[in-house]
Design a protein around this motif. Structure first.
Motif, short mmCIF file in Angstrom:
data_model
loop_
_atom_site.label_atom_id
_atom_site.label_comp_id
_atom_site.label_asym_id
_atom_site.label_seq_id
_atom_site.Cartn_x
_atom_site.Cartn_y
_atom_site.Cartn_z
N ALA A 43 8.49 -8.87 -18.59
CA ALA A 43 8.55 -9.96 -17.62
C ALA A 43 8.94 -9.47 -16.23
CB ALA A 43 9.54 -11.03 -18.10
N LEU A 44 9.53 -8.27 -16.17
CA LEU A 44 9.94 -7.73 -14.87
C LEU A 44 8.78 -7.15 -14.08
CD1 LEU A 44 13.10 -5.71 -16.00
CD2 LEU A 44 13.10 -7.77 -14.58
N ILE A 45 7.67 -6.86 -14.78
CA ILE A 45 6.57 -6.16 -14.11
C ILE A 45 5.93 -7.06 -13.06
CG2 ILE A 45 4.36 -4.95 -14.43
CD1 ILE A 45 6.70 -3.56 -15.88
N GLU A 46 5.85 -6.54 -11.85
CA GLU A 46 5.17 -7.28 -10.80
C GLU A 46 4.36 -6.30 -9.96
OE1 GLU A 46 8.44 -9.17 -8.83
OE2 GLU A 46 9.01 -7.31 -7.82
N ASP A 47 3.63 -6.83 -9.04
CA ASP A 47 2.71 -6.00 -8.28
C ASP A 47 3.41 -4.83 -7.59
OD1 ASP A 47 0.01 -5.90 -8.08
OD2 ASP A 47 0.05 -6.52 -5.96
N ASP A 48 2.89 -3.67 -7.81
CA ASP A 48 3.35 -2.44 -7.16
C ASP A 48 4.75 -1.97 -7.57
OD1 ASP A 48 2.17 -0.43 -5.65
OD2 ASP A 48 3.41 -0.92 -3.90
N LEU A 49 5.27 -2.50 -8.67
CA LEU A 49 6.57 -2.03 -9.16
C LEU A 49 6.40 -0.62 -9.77
CD1 LEU A 49 9.59 -2.93 -9.95
CD2 LEU A 49 8.63 -3.18 -12.23
N PRO A 50 7.15 0.37 -9.27
CA PRO A 50 7.00 1.71 -9.84
C PRO A 50 7.60 1.78 -11.25
CG PRO A 50 8.15 1.77 -7.72
CD PRO A 50 8.09 0.34 -8.14
N VAL A 51 6.81 2.25 -12.19
CA VAL A 51 7.29 2.43 -13.56
C VAL A 51 6.98 3.86 -14.00
CG1 VAL A 51 7.25 1.60 -15.95
CG2 VAL A 51 6.78 0.00 -14.07
N ALA A 102 -2.11 -3.34 -16.13
CA ALA A 102 -2.90 -4.57 -16.02
C ALA A 102 -2.09 -5.67 -15.33
CB ALA A 102 -3.34 -5.02 -17.40
N ARG A 103 -0.76 -5.56 -15.39
CA ARG A 103 0.10 -6.56 -14.74
C ARG A 103 0.56 -6.11 -13.36
NH1 ARG A 103 -0.03 -6.96 -19.95
NH2 ARG A 103 0.18 -8.98 -20.97
N GLY A 104 -0.02 -5.05 -12.88
CA GLY A 104 0.22 -4.67 -11.48
C GLY A 104 1.15 -3.50 -11.25
N ALA A 105 1.79 -2.98 -12.31
CA ALA A 105 2.73 -1.88 -12.12
C ALA A 105 2.05 -0.66 -11.50
CB ALA A 105 3.35 -1.48 -13.46
N ARG A 106 2.82 0.07 -10.72
CA ARG A 106 2.34 1.36 -10.23
C ARG A 106 2.83 2.41 -11.23
NH1 ARG A 106 3.18 4.63 -4.68
NH2 ARG A 106 3.63 2.60 -3.77
N THR A 107 1.94 2.98 -12.00
CA THR A 107 2.36 3.84 -13.11
C THR A 107 2.51 5.30 -12.67
OG1 THR A 107 0.06 4.10 -13.81
CG2 THR A 107 1.32 2.35 -14.87
N ILE A 108 3.68 5.82 -13.00
CA ILE A 108 3.98 7.23 -12.73
C ILE A 108 4.15 7.88 -14.10
CG2 ILE A 108 5.65 8.81 -11.67
CD1 ILE A 108 6.42 6.31 -9.84
N VAL A 109 3.17 8.67 -14.49
CA VAL A 109 3.10 9.11 -15.88
C VAL A 109 3.46 10.58 -16.00
CG1 VAL A 109 1.52 9.39 -17.83
CG2 VAL A 109 1.37 7.35 -16.39
N ILE A 110 4.42 10.86 -16.88
CA ILE A 110 4.79 12.25 -17.16
C ILE A 110 4.18 12.61 -18.50
CG2 ILE A 110 6.72 13.84 -17.54
CD1 ILE A 110 8.42 12.12 -15.77
N ALA A 111 3.21 13.48 -18.48
CA ALA A 111 2.48 13.78 -19.72
C ALA A 111 2.17 15.26 -19.82
CB ALA A 111 1.19 12.97 -19.78
N GLU A 112 2.00 15.68 -21.06
CA GLU A 112 1.68 17.08 -21.34
C GLU A 112 0.37 17.52 -20.71
OE1 GLU A 112 1.11 18.16 -25.45
OE2 GLU A 112 3.25 18.45 -25.71
N ILE A 169 2.23 4.42 -26.68
CA ILE A 169 2.72 4.43 -25.30
C ILE A 169 1.54 4.34 -24.33
CG2 ILE A 169 2.95 6.81 -24.44
CD1 ILE A 169 5.97 6.03 -24.05
N VAL A 170 0.41 4.91 -24.71
CA VAL A 170 -0.76 4.77 -23.83
C VAL A 170 -1.12 3.29 -23.70
CG1 VAL A 170 -3.21 5.35 -23.51
CG2 VAL A 170 -1.62 7.10 -24.31
N SER A 171 -1.03 2.54 -24.80
CA SER A 171 -1.34 1.11 -24.63
C SER A 171 -0.26 0.39 -23.83
CB SER A 171 -1.67 0.38 -25.94
OG SER A 171 -0.89 0.82 -26.96
N ASN A 172 1.00 0.84 -23.93
CA ASN A 172 2.04 0.27 -23.06
C ASN A 172 1.70 0.51 -21.58
OD1 ASN A 172 4.63 1.38 -25.32
ND2 ASN A 172 3.78 -0.67 -25.13
N ILE A 173 1.21 1.70 -21.28
CA ILE A 173 0.87 2.01 -19.88
C ILE A 173 -0.26 1.08 -19.42
CG2 ILE A 173 0.16 3.81 -18.23
CD1 ILE A 173 1.21 5.90 -20.23
N GLN A 174 -1.25 0.91 -20.31
CA GLN A 174 -2.36 0.00 -19.99
C GLN A 174 -1.84 -1.41 -19.69
OE1 GLN A 174 -4.84 1.31 -23.42
NE2 GLN A 174 -6.34 -0.04 -22.48
N GLU A 175 -0.94 -1.87 -20.57
CA GLU A 175 -0.41 -3.24 -20.43
C GLU A 175 0.30 -3.45 -19.10
OE1 GLU A 175 0.61 -3.70 -25.16
OE2 GLU A 175 2.27 -3.49 -23.74
#
Ligand code: M6R
Length: 369
Positions: A265-273, A299-309, A290-296
């Motif tokens: 519910a906290l996710i809003e446009d351009d929120l860095p996650v 889709a709600r506007g988060a700016r995703t910062i992904v740390i991945a192998e 977790i990939v589907s969490n990132i998608q979710e």
């Protein structure tokens, strides 16, 4: 004395490969077995242990949360982790077969000290993991395994954390070794991986410029969220703690699986996650979730910062910013995944004009309860 760096914190971040290597030094014999002679709790007693309880505060607590995964996986002994400040006040169930591990960089944290005193009163053996020779916590414990991070001056803990992780892995493997739950071959394999990790941390440090640029671009944000699963969850908590103490920003770490139970519910446009992604090898179910969490969240506007192998291509379409870390065994991933979060927080603090080494309201060792 800052060795050419602007801040002690930057120096201490850079010292992490050496700190990790030094903490392993002399603890493995020629045959590849662990020789933790300094842990003066007899093998016979360690074989009797039926529960491990870890007590610590702040960053050291996060190391404890990660240790739980390693201890339970490698030894099959149940392990609890508790904030030292909560532990004593709930009348914890302890006895002579409980092994209590107190983790503290300074060795002077009052909450941790009081927790270990309480444990000893109940007849439990206490093993300290500490970075400061001769400090109070090791003096009052039955045994100590020192981390060899060298002096940590910046209030925000960095290299001490990585060495606490190494020490926790060593304790977990040692327990496995004396109890025979882990075969010599497997211990040797993990030790080999650990020995290589120092070089991997070095490689991460060499690729941090984009992380710094990203952090500078977020200086006017109010909130950053951090998500992880499995050992990535405590890493998310640690990333959030670093950001709070250094950048004075609202930062929270969540277990990614909890998203749908509220935090989404906290996710809003351009929120860095920031999302710490587990390896796609090994526990691939976690990775896919977790990939589907990132998608979710995207889709709600988060700016995703992904740390991945490196080589994890599944995250690419959903990452607004992608931070690569080397391929490591799942349980050891926190040693490399935490580093970008330290750099991120340090750079954000600088960009916001904050005092990096001495954040407001904080002390290096908290000697009051
Ligand atoms: O000296 P200790 O490891 O016992 O300290 C515990 C916490 O006070 C410490 O980790 C604190 O959370 C740091 N400032 C975190 O960066």
């Amino acid at each position: 004395e800052k060795g050419g760096y602007d801040y002690f914190m930057l120096k201490e971040i850079a010292e992490q490969p050496k700190a990790v290597a030094d903490t392993l030094l002399g603890r493995i014999d020629a045959s590849g077995a662990l020789t933790l002679d300094e842990v003066r709790i007899s093998a016979a007693e360690l074989r009797e242990v039926d529960k491990v309880v870890i007590v610590a505060c702040g960053t050291a607590f996060h190391a404890g949360l990660i240790a739980k995964y390693a201890i339970e996986h490698w030894t099959r002994i149940p392990c609890e982790v508790e904030l030292a400040s909560e532990f004593r006040y709930r009348d914890p169930i302890l006895d002579a077969r409980s092994l209590v591990i107190a983790i503290s960089q300074s060795g002077e944290t009052m909450d941790t000290l009081m927790a270990l005193r309480h444990a000893r009163e109940q007849g439990s053996r206490v093993l300290a993991i500490c970075n400061t020779n001769g400090s109070t916590i090791p003096r009052e414990s039955d045994a100590v395994l020192y981390t060899h991070a060298g002096p940590e001056v910046a209030v925000a803990s960095t290299k001490a954390f990585l060495t606490q992780l190494v020490a926790c892995y060593l304790v977990a493997l040692y327990l496995g070794q004396v109890r025979g739950t882990k075969w010599a071959d497997e211990i040797r394999a993990v030790i080999r991986d650990l020995a290589e990790i120092s070089g991997e941390v070095e490689r991460v440090l060499e690729t941090m410029e984009p992380v710094r640029a990203l952090a500078r671009g977020l200086a006017d944000k109010n909130t950053v969220l951090f998500l992880g699963r499995h050992v990535g969850y405590p890493v998310a908590l640690e990333g959030a703690l670093k950001l709070k103490e250094l950048a004075y920003m609202h930062a929270e770490g969540f277990a990614a699986g909890e998203l749908k139970h509220g935090p989404i519910a906290l996710i809003e446009d351009d929120l860095p996650v920031v999302v710490v992604v587990p390896s796609p090898r090994g526990r691939s179910v976690l990775h896919d979730k977790i990939v589907s969490n990132i998608q979710e969240i995207r889709a709600r506007g988060a700016r995703t910062i992904v740390i991945a192998e490196e080589g994890d291509e599944a995250v690419v379409p959903y990452a607004d910013h992608l931070i690569r870390i080397p391929v490591t065994p799942t349980l050891l991933q926190p040693l490399v995944a935490t580093v970008p979060l330290q750099v991120f927080a340090c750079e954000l603090a600088t960009a916001r004009g904050n005092e990096v080494d001495q954040p407001r309201n904080l002390a290096k060792s908290v000697t009051v309860e």
